[in-house]
Design a protein around this motif. Structure first.
Motif, PDB file in Angstrom:
ATOM      1  N   MET A   1       0.827  -1.194   0.000  1.00 21.73           N
ATOM      2  CA  MET A   1       0.000   0.000   0.000  1.00 21.73           C
ATOM      3  C   MET A   1       0.866   1.251   0.000  1.00 21.73           C
ATOM      4  O   MET A   1       1.959   1.251   0.522  1.00 21.73           O
ATOM      5  CB  MET A   1      -0.920  -0.006   1.218  1.00 21.73           C
ATOM      6  N   THR A   2       0.319   2.289  -0.504  1.00 27.46           N
ATOM      7  CA  THR A   2       1.169   3.400  -0.867  1.00 27.46           C
ATOM      8  C   THR A   2       1.463   4.387   0.261  1.00 27.46           C
ATOM      9  O   THR A   2       0.690   4.500   1.203  1.00 27.46           O
ATOM     10  CB  THR A   2       0.508   4.159  -2.026  1.00 27.46           C
ATOM     11  N   GLY A   3       2.617   5.069   0.167  1.00 24.44           N
ATOM     12  CA  GLY A   3       2.887   6.209   1.036  1.00 24.44           C
ATOM     13  C   GLY A   3       2.265   7.428   0.378  1.00 24.44           C
ATOM     14  O   GLY A   3       2.435   7.643  -0.820  1.00 24.44           O
ATOM     15  N   SER A   4       1.520   8.244   1.102  1.00 23.16           N
ATOM     16  CA  SER A   4       0.807   9.350   0.469  1.00 23.16           C
ATOM     17  C   SER A   4       1.700  10.584   0.350  1.00 23.16           C
ATOM     18  O   SER A   4       2.819  10.601   0.827  1.00 23.16           O
ATOM     19  CB  SER A   4      -0.458   9.680   1.259  1.00 23.16           C
ATOM     20  N   ALA A   5       1.148  11.620  -0.287  1.00 26.41           N
ATOM     21  CA  ALA A   5       1.932  12.813  -0.599  1.00 26.41           C
ATOM     22  C   ALA A   5       2.504  13.473   0.657  1.00 26.41           C
ATOM     23  O   ALA A   5       3.556  14.081   0.613  1.00 26.41           O
ATOM     24  CB  ALA A   5       1.045  13.801  -1.347  1.00 26.41           C
TER      25      ALA A   5
ATOM     26  N   ASP B   1       1.739   6.651   5.550  1.00 23.64           N
ATOM     27  CA  ASP B   1       1.249   5.509   4.790  1.00 23.64           C
ATOM     28  C   ASP B   1      -0.266   5.574   4.744  1.00 23.64           C
ATOM     29  O   ASP B   1      -0.912   5.736   5.769  1.00 23.64           O
ATOM     30  CB  ASP B   1       1.672   4.203   5.469  1.00 23.64           C
ATOM     31  N   ASP B   2      -0.804   5.492   3.556  1.00 22.30           N
ATOM     32  CA  ASP B   2      -2.251   5.494   3.440  1.00 22.30           C
ATOM     33  C   ASP B   2      -2.684   4.126   2.940  1.00 22.30           C
ATOM     34  O   ASP B   2      -2.544   3.829   1.760  1.00 22.30           O
ATOM     35  CB  ASP B   2      -2.687   6.584   2.454  1.00 22.30           C
ATOM     36  N   PRO B   3      -3.183   3.292   3.841  1.00 18.50           N
ATOM     37  CA  PRO B   3      -3.491   1.934   3.447  1.00 18.50           C
ATOM     38  C   PRO B   3      -4.688   1.850   2.504  1.00 18.50           C
ATOM     39  O   PRO B   3      -4.972   0.792   1.954  1.00 18.50           O
ATOM     40  CB  PRO B   3      -3.807   1.243   4.780  1.00 18.50           C
ATOM     41  N   ALA B   4      -5.374   2.984   2.309  1.00 17.11           N
ATOM     42  CA  ALA B   4      -6.610   2.907   1.538  1.00 17.11           C
ATOM     43  C   ALA B   4      -6.371   2.793   0.045  1.00 17.11           C
ATOM     44  O   ALA B   4      -7.242   2.346  -0.690  1.00 17.11           O
ATOM     45  CB  ALA B   4      -7.470   4.129   1.825  1.00 17.11           C
ATOM     46  N   ILE B   5      -5.208   3.212  -0.441  1.00 15.60           N
ATOM     47  CA  ILE B   5      -5.021   3.280  -1.897  1.00 15.60           C
ATOM     48  C   ILE B   5      -3.985   2.254  -2.349  1.00 15.60           C
ATOM     49  O   ILE B   5      -2.907   2.177  -1.760  1.00 15.60           O
ATOM     50  CB  ILE B   5      -4.515   4.662  -2.338  1.00 15.60           C
ATOM     51  N   PRO B   6      -4.283   1.501  -3.402  1.00 13.88           N
ATOM     52  CA  PRO B   6      -3.250   0.603  -3.931  1.00 13.88           C
ATOM     53  C   PRO B   6      -2.017   1.414  -4.358  1.00 13.88           C
ATOM     54  O   PRO B   6      -2.135   2.576  -4.764  1.00 13.88           O
ATOM     55  CB  PRO B   6      -3.922  -0.030  -5.149  1.00 13.88           C
ATOM     56  N   ASP B   7      -0.843   0.791  -4.262  1.00 14.36           N
ATOM     57  CA  ASP B   7       0.405   1.467  -4.655  1.00 14.36           C
ATOM     58  C   ASP B   7       0.357   1.926  -6.108  1.00 14.36           C
ATOM     59  O   ASP B   7       0.850   2.995  -6.443  1.00 14.36           O
ATOM     60  CB  ASP B   7       1.594   0.507  -4.523  1.00 14.36           C
TER      61      ASP B   7
ATOM     62  N   ARG C   1     -10.732  12.815 -21.261  1.00 17.07           N
ATOM     63  CA  ARG C   1     -11.137  13.833 -20.283  1.00 17.07           C
ATOM     64  C   ARG C   1     -11.264  13.243 -18.875  1.00 17.07           C
ATOM     65  O   ARG C   1     -10.691  13.747 -17.915  1.00 17.07           O
ATOM     66  CB  ARG C   1     -12.486  14.416 -20.726  1.00 17.07           C
ATOM     67  N   MET C   2     -12.012  12.146 -18.747  1.00 17.07           N
ATOM     68  CA  MET C   2     -12.239  11.581 -17.413  1.00 17.07           C
ATOM     69  C   MET C   2     -11.032  10.785 -16.921  1.00 17.07           C
ATOM     70  O   MET C   2     -10.663  10.861 -15.755  1.00 17.07           O
ATOM     71  CB  MET C   2     -13.487  10.679 -17.435  1.00 17.07           C
ATOM     72  N   GLY C   3     -10.425  10.002 -17.831  1.00 18.74           N
ATOM     73  CA  GLY C   3      -9.313   9.148 -17.416  1.00 18.74           C
ATOM     74  C   GLY C   3      -8.144   9.949 -16.862  1.00 18.74           C
ATOM     75  O   GLY C   3      -7.553   9.590 -15.832  1.00 18.74           O
ATOM     76  N   VAL C   4      -7.821  11.054 -17.515  1.00 17.07           N
ATOM     77  CA  VAL C   4      -6.728  11.902 -17.022  1.00 17.07           C
ATOM     78  C   VAL C   4      -7.102  12.476 -15.648  1.00 17.07           C
ATOM     79  O   VAL C   4      -6.281  12.508 -14.722  1.00 17.07           O
ATOM     80  CB  VAL C   4      -6.396  13.024 -18.031  1.00 17.07           C
ATOM     81  N   GLY C   5      -8.346  12.890 -15.506  1.00 16.31           N
ATOM     82  CA  GLY C   5      -8.791  13.438 -14.219  1.00 16.31           C
ATOM     83  C   GLY C   5      -8.711  12.403 -13.098  1.00 16.31           C
ATOM     84  O   GLY C   5      -8.288  12.704 -11.980  1.00 16.31           O
ATOM     85  N   ILE C   6      -9.083  11.176 -13.414  1.00 14.92           N
ATOM     86  CA  ILE C   6      -9.060  10.101 -12.408  1.00 14.92           C
ATOM     87  C   ILE C   6      -7.610   9.758 -12.056  1.00 14.92           C
ATOM     88  O   ILE C   6      -7.249   9.625 -10.883  1.00 14.92           O
ATOM     89  CB  ILE C   6      -9.828   8.864 -12.937  1.00 14.92           C
ATOM     90  N   ALA C   7      -6.757   9.643 -13.070  1.00 13.59           N
ATOM     91  CA  ALA C   7      -5.341   9.343 -12.831  1.00 13.59           C
ATOM     92  C   ALA C   7      -4.718  10.447 -11.970  1.00 13.59           C
ATOM     93  O   ALA C   7      -3.969  10.182 -11.026  1.00 13.59           O
ATOM     94  CB  ALA C   7      -4.602   9.219 -14.162  1.00 13.59           C
ATOM     95  N   HIS C   8      -5.057  11.677 -12.271  1.00 18.10           N
ATOM     96  CA  HIS C   8      -4.536  12.832 -11.529  1.00 18.10           C
ATOM     97  C   HIS C   8      -4.952  12.758 -10.055  1.00 18.10           C
ATOM     98  O   HIS C   8      -4.139  13.001  -9.150  1.00 18.10           O
ATOM     99  CB  HIS C   8      -5.075  14.097 -12.211  1.00 18.10           C
TER     100      HIS C   8
ATOM    101  N   ALA D   1      -0.449   7.563  -5.158  1.00 20.36           N
ATOM    102  CA  ALA D   1      -0.268   6.342  -5.962  1.00 20.36           C
ATOM    103  C   ALA D   1       0.608   6.611  -7.187  1.00 20.36           C
ATOM    104  O   ALA D   1       0.748   7.757  -7.624  1.00 20.36           O
ATOM    105  CB  ALA D   1      -1.627   5.826  -6.425  1.00 20.36           C
ATOM    106  N   SER D   2       1.201   5.547  -7.717  1.00 19.65           N
ATOM    107  CA  SER D   2       1.752   5.603  -9.070  1.00 19.65           C
ATOM    108  C   SER D   2       0.605   5.271 -10.012  1.00 19.65           C
ATOM    109  O   SER D   2      -0.267   4.469  -9.662  1.00 19.65           O
ATOM    110  CB  SER D   2       2.851   4.554  -9.254  1.00 19.65           C
ATOM    111  N   VAL D   3       0.593   5.891 -11.190  1.00 18.52           N
ATOM    112  CA  VAL D   3      -0.516   5.622 -12.107  1.00 18.52           C
ATOM    113  C   VAL D   3       0.011   5.172 -13.466  1.00 18.52           C
ATOM    114  O   VAL D   3       1.051   5.644 -13.932  1.00 18.52           O
ATOM    115  CB  VAL D   3      -1.451   6.850 -12.276  1.00 18.52           C
ATOM    116  N   ILE D   4      -0.706   4.225 -14.056  1.00 23.18           N
ATOM    117  CA  ILE D   4      -0.385   3.752 -15.403  1.00 23.18           C
ATOM    118  C   ILE D   4      -1.625   3.975 -16.261  1.00 23.18           C
ATOM    119  O   ILE D   4      -2.712   3.490 -15.916  1.00 23.18           O
ATOM    120  CB  ILE D   4      -0.042   2.247 -15.411  1.00 23.18           C
ATOM    121  N   VAL D   5      -1.472   4.731 -17.335  1.00 22.48           N
ATOM    122  CA  VAL D   5      -2.619   5.024 -18.194  1.00 22.48           C
ATOM    123  C   VAL D   5      -2.501   4.193 -19.472  1.00 22.48           C
ATOM    124  O   VAL D   5      -1.497   4.267 -20.188  1.00 22.48           O
ATOM    125  CB  VAL D   5      -2.678   6.529 -18.545  1.00 22.48           C
ATOM    126  N   LEU D   6      -3.532   3.388 -19.738  1.00 22.84           N
ATOM    127  CA  LEU D   6      -3.585   2.572 -20.956  1.00 22.84           C
ATOM    128  C   LEU D   6      -4.367   3.332 -22.018  1.00 22.84           C
ATOM    129  O   LEU D   6      -5.499   3.753 -21.773  1.00 22.84           O
ATOM    130  CB  LEU D   6      -4.291   1.237 -20.658  1.00 22.84           C
TER     131      LEU D   6
END
Ligand SMILES: NC(=O)c1ccc[n+]([C@@H]2O[C@H](COP(=O)([O-])OP(=O)(O)OC[C@H]3O[C@@H](n4cnc5c(N)ncnc54)[C@H](O)[C@@H]3O)[C@@H](O)[C@H]2O)c1
Length: 293
Positions: A1-5, A9-15, A24-31, A38-43
């Motif tokens: 689980m990820t370390g937050s900004a 450690d924030d156990p709520a969010i996957p790493d 439009r929405m995908g970039v907003g969600i990744a952001h 979190a680290s984000v991977i955009v497909l």
């Protein structure tokens, strides 16, 4: 689980969070997940679209630094984002949110590609605004690990996320989803999978009645909106909001809700006429109001 900004450690969010569809929405969600640590991977569908998504997410990262929304540096944020036209890198994610266009066949194809590489303990969600979560789940290998996560546009300025609970969504998934939404600083509501979820169903019914009132000459567009803004403290009136959303978009939702929930969602003739005339609201310059450039 990820370390937050902020370094905790924030156990709520996957790493690592994946987003399928970097528009439009995908970039907003990744952001939103990036800012939460979190680290984000955009497909994306191809390399060119992946580069465009990269430009959009870098711009959003820069804007959030400029307005003081994150203590992180641009380089730190950039180091946690990646873009791909192949689903393979999503094998390293704990959650993937699908945000490709609202086309069931396309969504099923993308979700199948993603599910094929996802670890067995990862979660999958769709940002669909109208399609049935149960219909989508029926095509998946692990329907219990799937739910709807309906974000609003623009994502950074919208504090609501509807968690759409399918008949087969695991209760632990819904609890985890509440945690994700809270961790990105938004408020979740949980809605059973049903047409229009909570937001579209209520929003559209109010808009349709406002349009019928305009049609019947009950009051002017301005006065109908003012009734809701001053009388009920709505931030904008239902006709103004319909202009912002797009008359064509609202007509599409009304038609869908009429077919699923019945006649009370039948679109007024005035809405059909305006759409046929190309008066789609702000994006076309005219809807119920005029929108100068
Ligand atoms: N725009 C809104 O106001 C809004 C609000 C809430 C929910 N939604 C929902 O969010 C979803 C996305 O909407 P949007 O407005 O971001 O659309 P969009 O067109 O801006 O973005 C969709 C992205 O998906 C990409 N894509 C297409 N095919 C793909 C594939 N095979 N693999 C990977 N990526 C692919 C496109 O290149 C594009 O970048 C839809 O389901 C929509 O109903 C939209």
């Amino acid at each position: 689980m990820t370390g937050s900004a902020d370094g905790t450690d924030d156990p709520a969010i996957p790493d690592v969070v994946g987003v399928a569809g970097g528009g439009r929405m995908g970039v907003g969600i990744a952001h939103a997940f990036l800012l939460a640590g979190a680290s984000v991977i955009v497909l994306e569908r191809d390399d060119e679209a992946a580069s465009q998504a990269r430009v959009g997410l870098l711009r959003a990262a820069r804007a959030s630094i400029d307005r003081g929304a994150t203590p992180e540096t641009f380089d730190a944020l950039e180091a946690r984002m990646s873009f791909t036209a192949s689903a393979d890198p999503l094998a390293g994610t704990g959650l993937v949110i699908e945000a490709v266009p609202e086309d069931l066949v396309l969504k099923l194809e993308v979700l199948a590609r993603v599910e094929a590489v996802l670890p067995g303990d990862a979660w999958l969600a769709s940002n669909t605004s109208s399609l049935s979560i149960d219909d989508i789940a029926a095509t998946l290998d692990r329907p219990d690990r799937f739910c709807g996560l309906h974000f609003f546009n623009p994502v950074p300025a919208s504090s609501l996320v509807e968690i759409v609970r399918g008949a087969r969504s695991a209760p632990s998934l819904i609890e985890a989803a509440r945690g994700w939404v809270a961790a990105i600083g938004k408020t979740p509501i949980v809605v059973k999978d049903s047409p229009g979820f909570a937001s579209s169903r209520l929003g559209v019914v109010l808009a349709l009645e406002a349009i019928r009132m305009l049609e019947e000459g009950v009051a002017s567009a301005d006065d109908i909106d003012t009734a809701m803004v001053l009388g009920y403290k709505f931030p904008v009136g239902p006709l103004h909001l319909t202009d912002l959303v797009g008359l064509d978009v609202r007509l599409g939702i009304a038609d869908y809700l009429e077919s699923t929930l019945g006649e009370r969602f039948a679109a007024p003739a005035l809405l059909r006429e305006k759409v046929a005339e190309g008066k789609l609201g702000r994006k076309s310059g005219e809807g119920f109001f005029t929108w100068p450039e």
